[in-house]
Scaffold this motif. Structure first.
Motif, PDB file in Angstrom:
ATOM      1  N   SER A  17     -12.965  22.017  26.373  1.00  0.00           N
ATOM      2  CA  SER A  17     -12.184  22.711  25.367  1.00  0.00           C
ATOM      3  C   SER A  17     -10.832  22.002  25.227  1.00  0.00           C
ATOM      4  N   GLY A  18     -10.408  21.777  24.006  1.00  0.00           N
ATOM      5  CA  GLY A  18      -9.148  21.067  23.774  1.00  0.00           C
ATOM      6  C   GLY A  18      -9.343  19.615  23.373  1.00  0.00           C
ATOM      7  N   LEU A  19     -10.524  19.077  23.628  1.00  0.00           N
ATOM      8  CA  LEU A  19     -10.798  17.686  23.237  1.00  0.00           C
ATOM      9  C   LEU A  19     -11.594  17.652  21.924  1.00  0.00           C
ATOM     10  N   GLU A  20     -11.593  16.498  21.269  1.00  0.00           N
ATOM     11  CA  GLU A  20     -12.334  16.361  20.024  1.00  0.00           C
ATOM     12  C   GLU A  20     -13.818  16.110  20.298  1.00  0.00           C
ATOM     13  N   HIS A  21     -14.637  16.367  19.301  1.00  0.00           N
ATOM     14  CA  HIS A  21     -16.055  16.018  19.417  1.00  0.00           C
ATOM     15  C   HIS A  21     -16.193  14.502  19.338  1.00  0.00           C
ATOM     16  N   LYS A  22     -17.114  13.967  20.108  1.00  0.00           N
ATOM     17  CA  LYS A  22     -17.290  12.523  20.150  1.00  0.00           C
ATOM     18  C   LYS A  22     -18.764  12.194  19.951  1.00  0.00           C
ATOM     19  N   HIS A  23     -19.029  11.125  19.225  1.00  0.00           N
ATOM     20  CA  HIS A  23     -20.410  10.739  18.968  1.00  0.00           C
ATOM     21  C   HIS A  23     -21.087  10.294  20.264  1.00  0.00           C
ATOM     22  N   VAL A  24     -22.305  10.767  20.521  1.00  0.00           N
ATOM     23  CA  VAL A  24     -23.004  10.351  21.738  1.00  0.00           C
ATOM     24  C   VAL A  24     -24.359   9.695  21.467  1.00  0.00           C
ATOM     25  N   GLY A  25     -24.918   9.926  20.281  1.00  0.00           N
ATOM     26  CA  GLY A  25     -26.228   9.328  20.028  1.00  0.00           C
ATOM     27  C   GLY A  25     -26.929  10.067  18.909  1.00  0.00           C
ATOM     28  N   SER A  26     -28.234   9.897  18.833  1.00  0.00           N
ATOM     29  CA  SER A  26     -28.957  10.513  17.738  1.00  0.00           C
ATOM     30  C   SER A  26     -30.304  11.027  18.229  1.00  0.00           C
ATOM     31  N   LEU A  27     -30.946  11.821  17.399  1.00  0.00           N
ATOM     32  CA  LEU A  27     -32.281  12.329  17.734  1.00  0.00           C
ATOM     33  C   LEU A  27     -32.981  12.799  16.472  1.00  0.00           C
ATOM     34  N   HIS A  28     -34.281  13.005  16.580  1.00  0.00           N
ATOM     35  CA  HIS A  28     -35.055  13.532  15.459  1.00  0.00           C
ATOM     36  C   HIS A  28     -35.309  15.019  15.665  1.00  0.00           C
ATOM     37  N   ALA A  29     -35.267  15.783  14.586  1.00  0.00           N
ATOM     38  CA  ALA A  29     -35.602  17.205  14.661  1.00  0.00           C
ATOM     39  C   ALA A  29     -36.069  17.662  13.297  1.00  0.00           C
ATOM     40  N   ALA A  30     -36.876  18.737  13.298  1.00  0.00           N
ATOM     41  CA  ALA A  30     -37.406  19.246  12.033  1.00  0.00           C
ATOM     42  C   ALA A  30     -36.299  19.883  11.210  1.00  0.00           C
ATOM     43  N   ASP A  31     -35.363  20.545  11.889  1.00  0.00           N
ATOM     44  CA  ASP A  31     -34.254  21.173  11.164  1.00  0.00           C
ATOM     45  C   ASP A  31     -33.018  21.226  12.073  1.00  0.00           C
ATOM     46  N   ALA A  32     -31.944  21.779  11.525  1.00  0.00           N
ATOM     47  CA  ALA A  32     -30.663  21.756  12.234  1.00  0.00           C
ATOM     48  C   ALA A  32     -30.732  22.543  13.546  1.00  0.00           C
ATOM     49  N   ARG A  33     -31.410  23.667  13.498  1.00  0.00           N
ATOM     50  CA  ARG A  33     -31.523  24.516  14.689  1.00  0.00           C
ATOM     51  C   ARG A  33     -32.218  23.736  15.829  1.00  0.00           C
ATOM     52  N   MET A  34     -33.304  23.089  15.484  1.00  0.00           N
ATOM     53  CA  MET A  34     -34.024  22.311  16.488  1.00  0.00           C
ATOM     54  C   MET A  34     -33.181  21.123  16.958  1.00  0.00           C
ATOM     55  N   ALA A  35     -32.385  20.576  16.047  1.00  0.00           N
ATOM     56  CA  ALA A  35     -31.526  19.446  16.424  1.00  0.00           C
ATOM     57  C   ALA A  35     -30.519  19.877  17.496  1.00  0.00           C
ATOM     58  N   ILE A  36     -29.973  21.081  17.344  1.00  0.00           N
ATOM     59  CA  ILE A  36     -29.035  21.595  18.351  1.00  0.00           C
ATOM     60  C   ILE A  36     -29.758  21.772  19.687  1.00  0.00           C
ATOM     61  N   GLU A  37     -30.966  22.330  19.632  1.00  0.00           N
ATOM     62  CA  GLU A  37     -31.705  22.559  20.879  1.00  0.00           C
ATOM     63  C   GLU A  37     -32.077  21.242  21.564  1.00  0.00           C
ATOM     64  N   HIS A  38     -32.517  20.290  20.763  1.00  0.00           N
ATOM     65  CA  HIS A  38     -32.846  18.985  21.346  1.00  0.00           C
ATOM     66  C   HIS A  38     -31.603  18.300  21.893  1.00  0.00           C
ATOM     67  N   ALA A  39     -30.491  18.446  21.181  1.00  0.00           N
ATOM     68  CA  ALA A  39     -29.246  17.808  21.635  1.00  0.00           C
ATOM     69  C   ALA A  39     -28.837  18.394  22.985  1.00  0.00           C
ATOM     70  N   ARG A  40     -29.038  19.695  23.124  1.00  0.00           N
ATOM     71  CA  ARG A  40     -28.745  20.344  24.411  1.00  0.00           C
ATOM     72  C   ARG A  40     -29.583  19.693  25.520  1.00  0.00           C
ATOM     73  N   ASP A  41     -30.874  19.516  25.265  1.00  0.00           N
ATOM     74  CA  ASP A  41     -31.775  18.974  26.290  1.00  0.00           C
ATOM     75  C   ASP A  41     -31.537  17.487  26.554  1.00  0.00           C
ATOM     76  N   VAL A  42     -31.273  16.750  25.486  1.00  0.00           N
ATOM     77  CA  VAL A  42     -31.204  15.296  25.646  1.00  0.00           C
ATOM     78  C   VAL A  42     -29.820  14.841  26.114  1.00  0.00           C
ATOM     79  N   TYR A  43     -28.764  15.497  25.614  1.00  0.00           N
ATOM     80  CA  TYR A  43     -27.423  14.951  25.870  1.00  0.00           C
ATOM     81  C   TYR A  43     -26.520  15.796  26.769  1.00  0.00           C
ATOM     82  N   THR A  44     -26.964  16.971  27.190  1.00  0.00           N
ATOM     83  CA  THR A  44     -26.050  17.783  28.019  1.00  0.00           C
ATOM     84  C   THR A  44     -26.748  18.335  29.262  1.00  0.00           C
ATOM     85  N   ARG A  45     -27.551  17.501  29.925  1.00  0.00           N
ATOM     86  CA  ARG A  45     -28.221  17.990  31.138  1.00  0.00           C
ATOM     87  C   ARG A  45     -27.273  18.110  32.322  1.00  0.00           C
ATOM     88  N   ARG A  46     -26.072  17.509  32.201  1.00  0.00           N
ATOM     89  CA  ARG A  46     -25.125  17.553  33.321  1.00  0.00           C
ATOM     90  C   ARG A  46     -23.764  18.085  32.885  1.00  0.00           C
TER      91      ARG A  46
END
Lengths: 95, 337
Positions: A17-46
């Motif tokens: 909190s307090g920092l800007e959003h930063k680009h981390v990569g990309s992924l495929h998803a059927a829609d925006a909702r799924m993109a958020i869920e995939h982003a959670r799994d692929v880019y925020t496991r730690r």
């Protein structure tokens, strides 16, 4: 076997909190909702983030690398935009 | 984990490398100056094709690499080991995703890469065509296979192609837990009963040589190393990396009280390196050609997973389509008219 790919999304993470959003990569998803869920799994496991943005890659407008000089060169010789350009006597404080 | 120097550049790589125009000269100068190449920058076609091949093979290796270890998730000896193994296998899947994304920036579609994997046209690291027969194999994979992969991958963090280098930084960060958990499994087994020590030794016996092969053919037989080095895709030769791996791993095996399965292994005082006996390259090439113990099984497992997941993909696409139509009825009506 060859199904069309789901649309590509770019993923941005706010790491704390307090920092800007930063680009981390990309992924495929059927829609925006799924993109958020995939982003959670692929880019925020730690615990990499506290907030996610996903943007369709097709919606990003990027500058052309061939035009990089035309765009950014004019700033190169304007050193007077930096505070170190100005010489101030040592005895003057708080400047 | 798991890139492998497969040295399978196409014929185009050799032809394109000599492109003599101004673009190519400027490109090489940028690479020499350690500048990163980004997706929309001009690059020689052979550079692009080499990277597509290498990154997609690397991605496939991550995905297929989930199978040998996934085999033990339901049989992990404790809940802790099970949670760790699930996390590790999930990481490998994530690494595959980072890498497919990086490859896509070069202009190949995800679906095309997937098709290459499922049709058997694409290569992946030969190590995953060996079976995981015992729990000790899970330890040996973490310790040796991930260890070799880290050795291979750390220099790729400085690869000239930006998206690949950035993916690799993230992967290497996540990778070190993989290696440590594997070593810890081996340590626990070697401190256990006689049967457990035997199991650990047996795993080392079976994984040692295939792990050394992960670094790819010896430099003498590695035709494309020079070009990849000029492009700064590769920083060290296969044999250099293999030697580094041997030098750090042999003492770890000694610590575990295990014996490296190589009668010719010895410490060379003059060069300060461990020297190993000859590697059986015929085995490496046989596995690469599809004749390893599990090549068919791995491919079939991926094909089955792809088919079993089809209805999910179709449902998700249908759902997205319907949601789009619902939120935009005017447009749909317009299209219909």
């Amino acid at each position: 076997m060859s199904e069309a790919d789901w649309p590509l999304f770019e993923v941005f993470i706010r790491s704390r909190s307090g920092l800007e959003h930063k680009h981390v990569g990309s992924l495929h998803a059927a829609d925006a909702r799924m993109a958020i869920e995939h982003a959670r799994d692929v880019y925020t496991r730690r615990q990499e983030g506290v907030s996610l943005w996903v943007v369709r890659s097709a919606d990003i407008i990027a500058s052309d690398p061939e035009e990089a000089d035309a765009l950014f060169e004019p700033a190169r010789d304007k050193v007077y935009r930096h505070p170190t350009f100005y010489e101030i006597p040592d005895e003057v404080k708080n400047l | 984990m798991y890139t492998q120097a497969l040295d399978t550049h196409g014929k185009d790589a050799a032809a394109g490398a000599t492109e003599g125009d101004a673009h190519a000269t400027r490109f090489q100068a940028r690479v020499d100056a350690e500048e990163k190449v980004e997706p929309k920058d001009w690059m020689p076609e052979a550079y692009r094709q080499t990277l597509i091949r290498q990154i997609s093979q690397h991605a496939h290796s991550e995905i297929v690499g989930m199978l040998p270890e996934g085999n033990w998730i339901t049989r992990a000896p404790t809940l802790k080991r099970k949670a760790v193994l699930i996390a590790k296998v999930q990481d490998e899947g994530g690494h595959g995703m980072y890498l497919y994304s990086a490859a896509e920036t070069l202009g190949i579609a995800r679906a095309q890469m997937l098709e290459q994997l499922l049709s058997g046209a694409a290569k992946y690291s030969s190590i995953f065509n060996y079976p995981t027969l015992t729990w000790a194999d899970v330890g040996a994979i973490g310790w040796l296979v991930d260890g070799a992969a880290i050795m291979n991958q750390i220099p790729i963090c400085r690869c000239s192609y930006g998206p690949y280098a950035r993916a690799m930084v993230r992967i290497c960060k996540e990778e070190s837990f993989h290696q440590r958990q594997g070593f810890e499994i081996m340590l626990t087994l070697t401190q256990g009963s006689h049967a457990q020590r035997e199991m650990a030794q047996d795993a080392l016996n079976r994984w040692w040589w295939p792990s050394l092969m992960m670094f790819g053919p010896s430099d003498a037989d590695s035709k494309h190393t020079a070009q990849s080095m000029r492009w700064k895709i590769k920083r060290f030769s296969n044999d250099e990396l293999r030697q580094k791996f041997i030098d750090i791993t042999v003492p770890q095996a000694h610590f575990l009280g295990l014996t490296i399965p190589d009668n010719e292994l010895h410490w060379d005082e003059a060069t300060q390196h461990y020297r190993v006996g000859p590697i059986d390259w015929s085995e490496f090439y046989a596995v690469l050609k599809g004749n390893g113990p599990c090549n068919r099984e791995r491919l079939e497992a991926r094909q089955r997973a792809h088919e079993s997941g089809r209805w999910v993909r179709e449902a998700a696409a249908a759902h997205a389509e319907r949601a789009r139509n619902r939120s935009n009825p005017a447009q749909v009506a317009g299209e219909a008219a």
